[in-house]
Design a protein around this motif. Structure first.
Motif, PDB file in Angstrom:
ATOM      1  N   ALA A   6       6.206  15.435 -32.198  1.00 23.27           N
ATOM      2  CA  ALA A   6       4.763  15.284 -32.356  1.00 23.27           C
ATOM      3  C   ALA A   6       4.434  13.876 -32.835  1.00 23.27           C
ATOM      4  O   ALA A   6       3.478  13.245 -32.357  1.00 23.27           O
ATOM      5  N   VAL A  35       3.498  17.976 -27.099  1.00 21.74           N
ATOM      6  CA  VAL A  35       2.851  18.377 -28.343  1.00 21.74           C
ATOM      7  C   VAL A  35       2.247  19.766 -28.197  1.00 21.74           C
ATOM      8  O   VAL A  35       2.466  20.650 -29.024  1.00 21.74           O
ATOM      9  N   SER A  84       5.543  21.371 -29.753  1.00 22.64           N
ATOM     10  CA  SER A  84       5.379  21.166 -31.197  1.00 22.64           C
ATOM     11  C   SER A  84       4.410  22.138 -31.845  1.00 22.64           C
ATOM     12  O   SER A  84       4.597  22.546 -32.983  1.00 22.64           O
ATOM     13  N   ALA A 116      -2.965  15.458 -31.180  1.00 22.52           N
ATOM     14  CA  ALA A 116      -1.587  15.145 -31.549  1.00 22.52           C
ATOM     15  C   ALA A 116      -1.486  14.819 -33.029  1.00 22.52           C
ATOM     16  O   ALA A 116      -0.556  15.263 -33.717  1.00 22.52           O
ATOM     17  N   THR A 170      -1.686  18.025 -35.024  1.00 18.76           N
ATOM     18  CA  THR A 170      -0.429  18.782 -34.978  1.00 18.76           C
ATOM     19  C   THR A 170       0.615  18.163 -35.880  1.00 18.76           C
ATOM     20  O   THR A 170       1.269  18.849 -36.669  1.00 18.76           O
ATOM     21  N   PHE A 171       0.753  16.852 -35.776  1.00 17.39           N
ATOM     22  CA  PHE A 171       1.780  16.205 -36.580  1.00 17.39           C
ATOM     23  C   PHE A 171       1.527  16.386 -38.077  1.00 17.39           C
ATOM     24  O   PHE A 171       2.418  16.758 -38.834  1.00 17.39           O
TER      25      PHE A 171
END
Lengths: 813, 56
Positions: free
Chosen positions: A191, A228, A232, A283, A286-287
């Motif tokens: 991610a 992602v 992820s 993204a 998510t990270f």
């Protein structure tokens, strides 16, 4: 307390231990005349010298951590490690046909220990390597060339002062945990890589790229968001589906929604050559969430837990009488015992099974089972229970029940059942997200419909998307795990191991606190409370010096208390050069010097304290009264907690007089303490109240732990403490209870603050999104900004200086 | 500006290569214990005998 006239120490004599640098009261000397504080330090020093490992000291000196004296070392052979059954269960083989075994070590406290342990190969040519994990105190020992002789490694570790306990290396739980952590790390890393690459190209578009470049960049960002969205973010989808199946919404639902809807509409826009994309925001989202959860996972996992009843005692090996081979003694591991075996229980040792005494009689401490502080005399054919400690003389016991079949085991099973019934606490942030999600979904739906009806569906879709992305619950999803992982790490540093973030939430709403008496509020072992001097000794030594010299080599619990007392009452103790000294098991110690004979023995009484007498040539010199004492820190803790408006209770299995006395000392209300409680009764009493916290030692309070809202264990072996309670205090220091409760409250306060901030941000952001003022660029900026703010707020709300014990006057509402 | 046709694929390949290395390192267990190695490197390698450089 009598104090002998101070011996002036000559300036050249150092009074700090050559090994651990602590002050010496009773010097032990080696052959070169160097002084040590205890036999343990002396023996380790000699071993290091023999093996040329004095590099240990230069590393120890670089350490800022405080040095510790070596624990009492009992020589053990660990021969049972070479048993075939043991090998098959506890070792693993690698591709070079080399065997490894995992050990949990006690006594690891600094880098010098790490250095020394990894130098294990230099002690024996059979040992290939020893690799230590500092945080978890687990060492993996690998042997060379197919050897399976782990007893050498174990006894070497023991002689260096690090008591090893073998751990099953194929522990399923540990394996699963490792896989889960690695999986999370991979998802997070991917991610991160994709997030940054997407941003690279998205910036180009924001900066004004047009034409072919803009198109190709758009496609590239689309491509990078595929890993992602489809790899992820899968933990979010799994978690929301799981909670939807249970008919409820948790925080991962809006998250998954934002990601999926965001991706779909952005992808659609790429195909339509529109420039409204939110790949970068998705993204980043998510990270960040994966990152905070990974940190929380790591924080709640740095303790070692193992669910195996057979291994819960601290001694792992026992002497079994092998009736097939002329009553020969063999050393076996507790997992190798079966019903019908006869084992030898040495004084000071815990009893590993329910059984019957077949030979010998002795005083046994029942404290760990029912909290009684005075040991009970057990005779031939009496029943003994797993978990009790043999204080007197050697016993032979025939095993009748082990593990889950023992009385203790049954208590455990009941406790586990109670745990399953206990409803799982919903985190505050999860509760809020339910309301939140509903509002956001309805609003975005209304928005889309509104514009659809107006004849501009594109605008509606994009604005709805902007709404979903901007109101994404970053604060909710980020702040809570971050706050809790910080607090769990902080409490671990203090010595309190917290099982999970749910525990912290429960701790912050506690109102009624129950204490166990023996071992929690009291020291649990016998301490000298009084001495009666009758006459002076004939030789030119003080009473304490004689007692110390006679008991110095004993490991009997009473001897240890006497030794501690002597140490505390004298500044320097001179050794009495006895001609001979013998320990008569269970009876006492005898010693001779220049035709005078000394004896230390316990005199049976009907009082509630132990009476120990020092006798010279048949005449008593001094009498010591030993009793289980209230911990010094207990009054402080109880008073502090009362000040903070907690209701304090005490539940004990001990006799009424004992409990009443402690209640008086700690000023606990008479209706708030009960005596002679069985483990079952304790559990039942706790159930009468709400928002309860039970603080006890791991074994006889297991049922009470599971019936209380949350629990703290103070003592006992590691596995016992961690399995049955939700918090484990490594050093049995109940003073940690108050900062722990403060932390829990501070955590809730921070999270509430973060939630209010996120509410404000979301309302403002939503207004702007509905208005149309927010496009992908603004969203991409706003979201990390809000995340950072929330992050800063969490760090500030859990700063370590808040929990410094010096800040006692700060109130946490 | 046409050099971008070369630069972008190159950047992408580089990125993917390092990502691949990261995945390999994770699967190989190199990120399992992050604290102990940081302490271990401060030790000096001064003696010989039976000290083998492990890797278990």
């Amino acid at each position: 307390m009598s104090q002998l006239s101070q011996q002036t120490t000559p300036a050249s004599t150092s009074t700090s231990c050559a090994h651990c640098d602590l002050a010496i009261t009773a010097p032990f000397l080696n052959q070169e005349g160097q002084e040590f504080c205890c036999r343990g330090c002396l023996s380790v020093f000699e071993i290091l010298k023999e093996n040329n490992l004095q590099g240990f000291y230069s590393i120890q000196n670089q350490e800022s951590r405080p040095k510790k004296a070596v624990n009492k070392i009992e020589a053990k052979t660990y021969a049972y490690l070479n048993h075939l059954d043991f090998i098959s269960e506890y070792t693993s083989k690698n591709s070079n046909q080399e065997y490894s075994m995992l050990f949990y070590l006690e006594g690891i406290h600094c880098l010098a220990c790490l250095w020394l342990i990894e130098k294990l190969p230099s002690f024996s040519s059979e040992i290939k390597s020893a690799r230590l994990n500092f945080e978890s105190s687990l060492v993996k020992v690998t042997l060379r060339g197919g050897s399976q002789n782990f007893s050498t490694a174990a006894s070497t570790l023991n002689s260096l002062g690090y008591t090893p306990t073998p751990i099953k290396s194929d522990d399923q739980v540990k394996e699963l945990q490792k896989k889960e952590e690695r999986g999370y790390l991979l998802k997070m890393g991917i991610a991160a890589a994709c997030m940054m690459n997407i941003m690279l190209y998205a910036i180009g578009i924001y900066a004004g790229a047009t034409g072919d470049i803009e198109t190709s960049f758009s496609w590239i960002t689309l491509a990078f968001s595929l890993p992602v969205v489809f790899y992820s973010a899968t933990p979010f989808y799994q978690s929301s589906i799981a909670s939807l199946r249970n008919g409820s919404i948790n925080i991962d639902t809006p998250l998954s929604l934002a990601i999926i809807v965001g991706f779909s509409i952005s992808a659609y826009n790429v195909f339509q050559s529109s420039s409204v994309h939110y790949f970068d925001s998705i993204a980043t989202l998510t990270f960040l969430i994966l990152f905070s959860r990974y940190l929380l996972m790591k924080a709640s996992r740095h303790t070692y837990t193992k669910k195996d009843l057979k291994n819960f005692l601290t001694e792992s090996s026992f002497l079994r009488i092998n009736h097939l081979a002329n009553a020969e003694l063999e050393e076996v591991h507790i997992s190798q015992l079966t019903c019908g075996d006869t084992i030898l229980i040495e004084p000071g040792s815990g009893i590993p099974c329910d059984g019957i005494i077949t030979k010998g009689e002795s005083d046994i401490s029942m404290a760990i089972l029912n909290g009684e502080s005075k040991p009970k005399k057990h005779l031939l054919n009496d029943f003994v229970f797993m978990g009790t400690v043999n204080l007197g003389s050697m016993l032979e016991v025939k095993v009748q029940a082990l593990g889950e079949d023992s009385r203790l085991g049954q208590i455990y099973i009941k406790a586990e059942d109670a745990e399953k019934d206990k409803s799982k606490v919903t985190l505050l942030s999860d509760k809020i997200s339910k309301a939140f999600v509903a509002i956001v979904l309805i609003s975005s739906l209304l928005l889309a419909i509104f514009f659809f009806v107006q004849g501009a569906p594109e605008i509606g879709l994009n604005r709805a998307l902007a709404l979903i992305i901007v109101t994404c619950p970053c604060a909710l999803g980020l702040a809570t795990p971050l706050t809790y992982s910080r607090l769990i790490n902080l409490s671990a540093k203090m010595g309190a191991l917290v099982k999970s973030e749910y525990v912290l939430e429960k701790l912050s709403s506690v109102e009624n606190i129950f204490f166990d008496k023996t071992g929690t509020l009291t020291t649990g072992d016998y301490r000298v409370i009084e001495r009666e001097v009758l006459c002076s000794p004939k030789i030119p030594f003080s009473h304490e010096e004689i007692v110390f010299s006679m008991e110095a080599s004993s490991s009997h619990p009473v001897a240890l208390s006497l030794i501690d007392w002597c140490r505390e009452s004298e500044s320097i103790i001179k050794r009495v050069p006895f001609a001979s000294s013998t320990e008569v098991l269970g009876k006492g110690v005898e010693a001779q010097i220049s035709d005078i004979s000394y004896e230390i023995k316990s005199v049976p009484t009907h009082e509630d304290f132990l009476l120990i007498v020092l006798i010279e040539d048949g005449l008593p010199l001094i009498r010591f009264h030993l009793k289980d004492q209230v911990k010094k820190s207990a009054s402080n803790v109880v008073n502090e907690l009362k000040k903070r408006n907690y209701t304090i209770f005490m539940a004990s299995g001990d006799q009424q007089e004992q409990v009443e006395e402690v209640a008086k000392i700690l000023k606990i209300d008479s209706k708030n303490w009960k005596s002679r409680m069985s483990p079952e009764e304790k559990g039942a009493w706790v159930q009468d109240f709400n928002q309860t916290l039970f603080i006890g030692d791991g074994v006889n309070d297991t049922l009470a732990f599971s019936h209380a809202s949350t629990s703290i264990a103070v003592k006992g072996s590691l596995e016992v403490g961690m399995n049955s309670s939700e918090v484990y205090l490594k050093n049995s220091d109940i003073e940690l209870v108050t900062p722990l409760l403060s932390m829990a409250k501070a955590g809730t306060k921070t999270i509430k603050r973060n939630l209010s901030f996120s509410l404000i941000y979301n309302i403002a952001g939503a207004a702007l999104a509905i208005n149309g003022s927010i496009g992908p660029l603004q969203a991409a900026i706003l979201m990390p900004l809000s995340s950072l703010t929330v992050l800063g707020s969490s760090l500030w709300g859990t700063r370590a200086s808040l929990f410094n014990p010096k800040r006692k006057n700060k109130e946490y509402s | 500006m046409e050099v971008i046709v070369v630069l972008i694929p190159f950047a992408l390949c580089l990125g993917i290569a390092f990502l691949g290395l990261f995945i390999w390192a994770t699967k190989n267990g190199q990120f399992d214990d992050l604290d102990t190695p940081s302490k271990r490197i401060l030790f000096e390698e001064n003696d010989t005998n039976n000290n083998e450089r492990k890797d278990v």
